[in-house]
Every structure is written in C-alpha cells, then in structure tokens.
Motif scaffolding. Structure first.
Motif, PDB file in Angstrom:
ATOM      1  N   THR A  29       6.904  14.303 -30.378  1.00 21.68           N
ATOM      2  CA  THR A  29       7.067  14.506 -29.037  1.00 21.68           C
ATOM      3  C   THR A  29       8.723  14.893 -29.032  1.00 21.68           C
ATOM      4  OG1 THR A  29       5.435  13.058 -28.549  1.00 21.68           O
ATOM      5  CG2 THR A  29       6.860  13.645 -26.700  1.00 21.68           C
ATOM      6  N   GLY A  30       9.525  14.291 -29.819  1.00 20.08           N
ATOM      7  CA  GLY A  30      10.979  14.395 -29.894  1.00 20.08           C
ATOM      8  C   GLY A  30      11.526  15.564 -30.443  1.00 20.08           C
ATOM      9  N   ASN A  31      10.540  16.507 -30.913  1.00 14.60           N
ATOM     10  CA  ASN A  31      11.223  17.755 -31.637  1.00 14.60           C
ATOM     11  C   ASN A  31      10.912  18.861 -30.725  1.00 14.60           C
ATOM     12  OD1 ASN A  31      11.217  15.887 -33.787  1.00 14.60           O
ATOM     13  ND2 ASN A  31      12.532  17.481 -34.405  1.00 14.60           N
TER      14      ASN A  31
ATOM     15  N   LEU B 176      18.471   9.992 -33.939  1.00 13.71           N
ATOM     16  CA  LEU B 176      19.343  11.317 -33.286  1.00 13.71           C
ATOM     17  C   LEU B 176      20.805  11.224 -33.802  1.00 13.71           C
ATOM     18  CD1 LEU B 176      17.724  11.364 -29.697  1.00 13.71           C
ATOM     19  CD2 LEU B 176      17.453  12.991 -31.520  1.00 13.71           C
TER      20      LEU B 176
ATOM     21  N   GLY C 143      15.830  16.720 -30.626  1.00 12.11           N
ATOM     22  CA  GLY C 143      15.318  16.340 -32.028  1.00 12.11           C
ATOM     23  C   GLY C 143      16.189  17.493 -33.183  1.00 12.11           C
TER      24      GLY C 143
ATOM     25  N   ASP D 286      22.153  18.175 -26.481  1.00 15.33           N
ATOM     26  CA  ASP D 286      23.205  17.335 -26.221  1.00 15.33           C
ATOM     27  C   ASP D 286      22.695  16.199 -25.033  1.00 15.33           C
ATOM     28  OD1 ASP D 286      25.097  17.160 -27.886  1.00 15.33           O
ATOM     29  OD2 ASP D 286      26.472  18.114 -26.420  1.00 15.33           O
ATOM     30  N   THR D 287      21.428  16.159 -24.896  1.00  8.39           N
ATOM     31  CA  THR D 287      20.850  15.115 -23.885  1.00  8.39           C
ATOM     32  C   THR D 287      19.640  14.312 -24.478  1.00  8.39           C
ATOM     33  OG1 THR D 287      19.469  16.644 -22.942  1.00  8.39           O
ATOM     34  CG2 THR D 287      21.390  16.510 -21.782  1.00  8.39           C
ATOM     35  N   THR D 288      19.722  14.128 -25.782  1.00  3.08           N
ATOM     36  CA  THR D 288      18.613  13.466 -26.586  1.00  3.08           C
ATOM     37  C   THR D 288      17.095  13.692 -26.413  1.00  3.08           C
ATOM     38  OG1 THR D 288      18.190  11.589 -24.885  1.00  3.08           O
ATOM     39  CG2 THR D 288      20.336  11.311 -26.014  1.00  3.08           C
ATOM     40  N   CYS D 289      17.030  15.035 -26.037  1.00  3.46           N
ATOM     41  CA  CYS D 289      15.480  15.459 -25.815  1.00  3.46           C
ATOM     42  C   CYS D 289      14.913  16.280 -27.104  1.00  3.46           C
ATOM     43  CB  CYS D 289      15.397  15.968 -24.580  1.00  3.46           C
ATOM     44  SG  CYS D 289      15.914  15.399 -23.242  1.00  3.46           S
TER      45      CYS D 289
ATOM     46  N   THR E  22      18.071  15.739 -35.916  1.00  2.10           N
ATOM     47  CA  THR E  22      17.514  14.498 -36.479  1.00  2.10           C
ATOM     48  C   THR E  22      17.818  14.331 -38.029  1.00  2.10           C
ATOM     49  OG1 THR E  22      15.492  14.603 -35.268  1.00  2.10           O
ATOM     50  CG2 THR E  22      15.198  13.317 -37.160  1.00  2.10           C
TER      51      THR E  22
ATOM     52  N   CYS F  34      23.112  13.203 -32.835  1.00  2.00           N
ATOM     53  CA  CYS F  34      24.053  13.639 -31.582  1.00  2.00           C
ATOM     54  C   CYS F  34      24.360  12.517 -30.742  1.00  2.00           C
ATOM     55  CB  CYS F  34      23.320  14.682 -30.950  1.00  2.00           C
ATOM     56  SG  CYS F  34      22.142  14.089 -29.895  1.00  2.00           S
ATOM     57  N   THR F  35      23.643  11.277 -31.010  1.00  2.00           N
ATOM     58  CA  THR F  35      23.529  10.150 -29.948  1.00  2.00           C
ATOM     59  C   THR F  35      24.314   8.821 -30.852  1.00  2.00           C
ATOM     60  OG1 THR F  35      21.912  11.049 -28.736  1.00  2.00           O
ATOM     61  CG2 THR F  35      22.350   8.757 -28.370  1.00  2.00           C
TER      62      THR F  35
ATOM     63  N   LYS G   9      23.154  20.952 -33.371  1.00  2.00           N
ATOM     64  CA  LYS G   9      23.129  20.339 -32.082  1.00  2.00           C
ATOM     65  C   LYS G   9      22.400  21.361 -30.952  1.00  2.00           C
ATOM     66  CE  LYS G   9      27.442  19.062 -30.929  1.00  2.00           C
ATOM     67  NZ  LYS G   9      28.485  18.227 -30.454  1.00  2.00           N
TER      68      LYS G   9
END
Lengths: 265, 149
Positions: free
Chosen positions: B126-128, B56, B44, B39-42, B47, B58-59, B36
């Motif tokens: 982009t998400g990592n 994600l 990655g 903790d704000t979905t940004c 994954t 964590c989400t 983790k």
C-alpha cells in the motif's frame, strides 16, 4: 520546512526531561513523520532512542509498551494479536504503508493527541493507562482530557482482561486518513463506544455506552443506541467530510462495531 | 556531526546535519538509487532497509541511522535483478522511477511473509505508489516471483 538548531541523545530519562524543559522551543522527537510538513523552529530536539523504550512485554495484569515502539512492531506482535480480538493491529494496519509504520512511534502519537489517530480510538476502547515522567501514571482518558504540559511519555499499559473489541473506519481511499473511526468494546456488561477523527480527537460516548448495558441487544435497540451515540457528540467539517456526513457515518459504524463485538469470542 | 553506518555491508563514516534526512545523506554519498517522490511519506520511492526493515529514508533523520545497517537496492543487486526480469516480462515496468523503492519493499515482503495471499501482497505494498503501470502487471510479477497463485 522545519529548523532544528541542536540535537541531544540523552542516556537517562532525567537528562532527557532536563533538556526538554530548558527552553520553550525544545521538543521530544517521535517518529518524525510529520516533522518535514511543518515549519517549526526547534531549539533542541531530544531524541529518546538511547533510553531502550522500544519493547512490548507481558506483565501479570498488563501488556506494557515502551513509548518508542513502532506501529509495525505493535501490528506484528503476537501478544497484541491475541488480546482484544486483535483490535490494535487491525486499527494500525490501515495507516499509509509498511515503511511508514516502521517509522512512527506509539508514544509520539499518544502524546500529540492527534484527532485523526486510528490508534487513540482503539486504545481508548481498551483499559489503557499511560505514564508520564513528571505527571505520573494516569488513564488514557484523563490524559486526553488534560491540558498540555511539557513532559515525556514513557510507557503505555493495556490491562489484560476479557474485553472484546472491534474497530471500524471509513476512508476516502485506502491508506488515507480516516473520515471517521469507531471502536467498541465490551467487558462483561460494561460497554465502551469510542468515536475518533470527528475530526476532533477520540472520545468515549458515555450515555450511549451506558445505555447498551440496559438493553436487550436486538437490531432495533442497536439502531437506537447508534443514533443516540451520533446525537451525543459533536462533529466537525474538514476537507475529508462535513459534520453532517460524519454524523450519518457514525450511526453506521457504531452499529457495525456493536454487532461485530457481539460475534467476538 | 559524524555518524558511522553500514551501507550495503560497507562501514562508512558520514558527516550529517542534525536536520538532514537519510535519503539526502545517501544521495550525497553517491547512492543514487534512493529517490524522493512525494516528500509527504506517501509514495514509498525512498524505501531502504534499516536493520532489514523497510523504512522511509525521506522521513528518517540521518543521525538515527548511526550504528545501524542500511540496505539499498545496490546491496541486493542479484535478487533485484531476478525480480526486475520478471517485472519486464509481465510488462510492469514503464518509467522506472519508483522501481528501486518498490523492489526493496517486494524483497522485504519475500523475507517477511511465507506464501502470502493476493490480499496480503496488496496490503503490504500500500505504501508504494506507481503512476504508470496500474499495478496489475506488478501484482502478476510479484506472484510469479513468490511462486504463489
């Protein structure tokens, strides 16, 4: 951190609605992307994943999208890439990352009427209707203007027509929330200019949209309409940008979007 | 409540709370590659694949994994090792904290895209986020791994 006291996964929409309205702090779960960032105390969370609402199908007049369809499914769907110059996949492709878009759901975003939404701006520029379990079917515009009532959004209908569309946005950085976003569409001589993330929710800029139909579309007139659009609506200030900045950006994005739509085939 | 998931091809029964997230559940059951970060979905970092799609953890609330197939880096050890060797050769590995999530996304990209352009690769990732390497070494490693220019 949020608190979730109870969870149900109903097999029918009737049972889901019954569970939702039983208590004031019962809610429907969407993709849950923002859940952990809040401090909600949820009585019963209603999960819709057993209702088979994850689909995109083509009907005679509409593209029908189930409420629990993820953003990534929309982004990669061949049908939605083919229609409206791919404006929906384009609008969604800038949102955080692939993993996030595999999680968040179209129904939850629409029902929540998020101001920062990229999706709502693009959908509003198309001929979109939504269906609520109790409230019935209505245009997306009417839904966004209506007051909040507890209900379950089940399906989204996007009218299949020859509408040309384009989506523009400005962000502080790639994958951040938009500072402002704009979608413009054209069906025959009817134009729609939509501005979102003002930071209030997306709206159709009515007078400027109507004005476009009456003009010869040269650079000077497009400039005039873009200025008119920026003056017609209100903007706000938040940590991403001031109202004045958004107003300036609005003119630029509206102009770009109109010019792109004129090039659309 | 009890859920039954297939983690890395093994069927496992897991005891989870209604408000528990998948990243925490997997770590609770000894799958420690799942990390983790924001903790704000940004970022990655967390994954994993759910039914082969990068997601994600964590989400994702754990109960939503019920009956589904979860893949973590422990389940794709051979492919991950092959890519990790290239990462090291390109000098794209530093603290390594983001690597499991990053590698899971790269492997998903390999399965999903054919002959991607540099722009497509960057967009897919982009998400990592990685705070150490500056991304250029990673990009070189991915291109080598995928065999694209």
């Amino acid at each position: 951190m949020f608190t979730l006291l109870n969870l149900v996964q109903p097999d029918t929409i009737e049972a889901a609605y019954k569970a939702l309205v039983e208590k004031r702090n019962n809610i429907v779960l969407g993709g849950c992307a923002f859940l952990r960032m809040g401090s909600q105390r949820i009585g019963t969370a209603v999960d819709l994943s057993r209702l088979n609402l994850n689909y995109i199908v083509e009907q005679n007049e509409y593209v029908e999208v189930g409420a629990t369809t993820t953003f990534r499914d929309i982004e990669t769907n061949p049908l939605l890439n083919r229609y409206f110059n791919g404006v929906l996949p384009e609008a969604l492709s800038q949102i955080i990352g692939i993993q996030f878009r595999n999680t968040v759901m179209i129904g939850a975003t629409i029902y929540s009427k998020y101001g920062f939404s990229d999706l709502l701006t693009a959908l509003l520029a198309l001929d979109t209707e939504i269906e609520l379990y109790k409230g019935g079917r209505m245009s997306l515009k009417s839904f966004l203007e209506s007051s909040f009532e507890k209900d379950i959004l089940t399906r989204i209908f996007i009218k299949k027509n020859e509408r040309k569309a384009n989506y523009q946005h400005l962000r502080n950085s790639c994958s951040d929330y938009p500072i402002l976003n704009v979608a413009v569409s054209k069906l025959n001589d009817q134009w729609k200019i939509v501005v979102g993330a003002r930071p209030q929710r997306a709206i159709i800029v009515q007078k400027a949209s109507e004005e476009l139909a009456n003009l010869e579309l040269n650079s000077k007139n497009i400039d005039r309409v873009a200025t008119m659009a920026a003056n017609e609506i209100t903007f706000g200030t938040n940590m991403r940008g001031t109202a004045d900045y958004r107003k300036c950006i609005c003119k630029v994005l509206v102009k770009r979007a109109i010019m792109e739509v004129l090039q659309c085939k | 409540m009890q859920i039954e998931v297939i983690v890395n091809l093994k069927k496992i029964k897991m005891e989870v709370d209604a408000n528990e997230f998948l990243a925490d559940t997997l770590r609770k059951y000894g799958i420690l590659s799942v990390r983790k970060g924001c903790d704000t979905t940004c970022c990655g970092l967390c994954t994993v694949w759910i039914d082969d799609k990068p997601t994600l953890s964590c989400t994702t609330l754990s109960f939503r994994a019920n009956g589904r197939k979860i893949t973590t880096i422990e389940g794709v050890h051979k492919e991950a090792d092959e890519f990790a060797q290239i990462l090291v050769a390109e000098g794209a590995e530093q603290c390594g904290f983001c690597s499991p999530g990053f590698i899971m996304t790269v492997l998903a990209m390999k399965n999903e895209l054919t002959n991607p352009t540099e722009e497509t690769i960057v967009h897919y990732l982009t998400g990592n986020l990685c705070r150490c390497t500056g991304y250029m070494g990673q990009l070189r490693a991915i291109k080598t791994y995928l065999g694209v220019q």
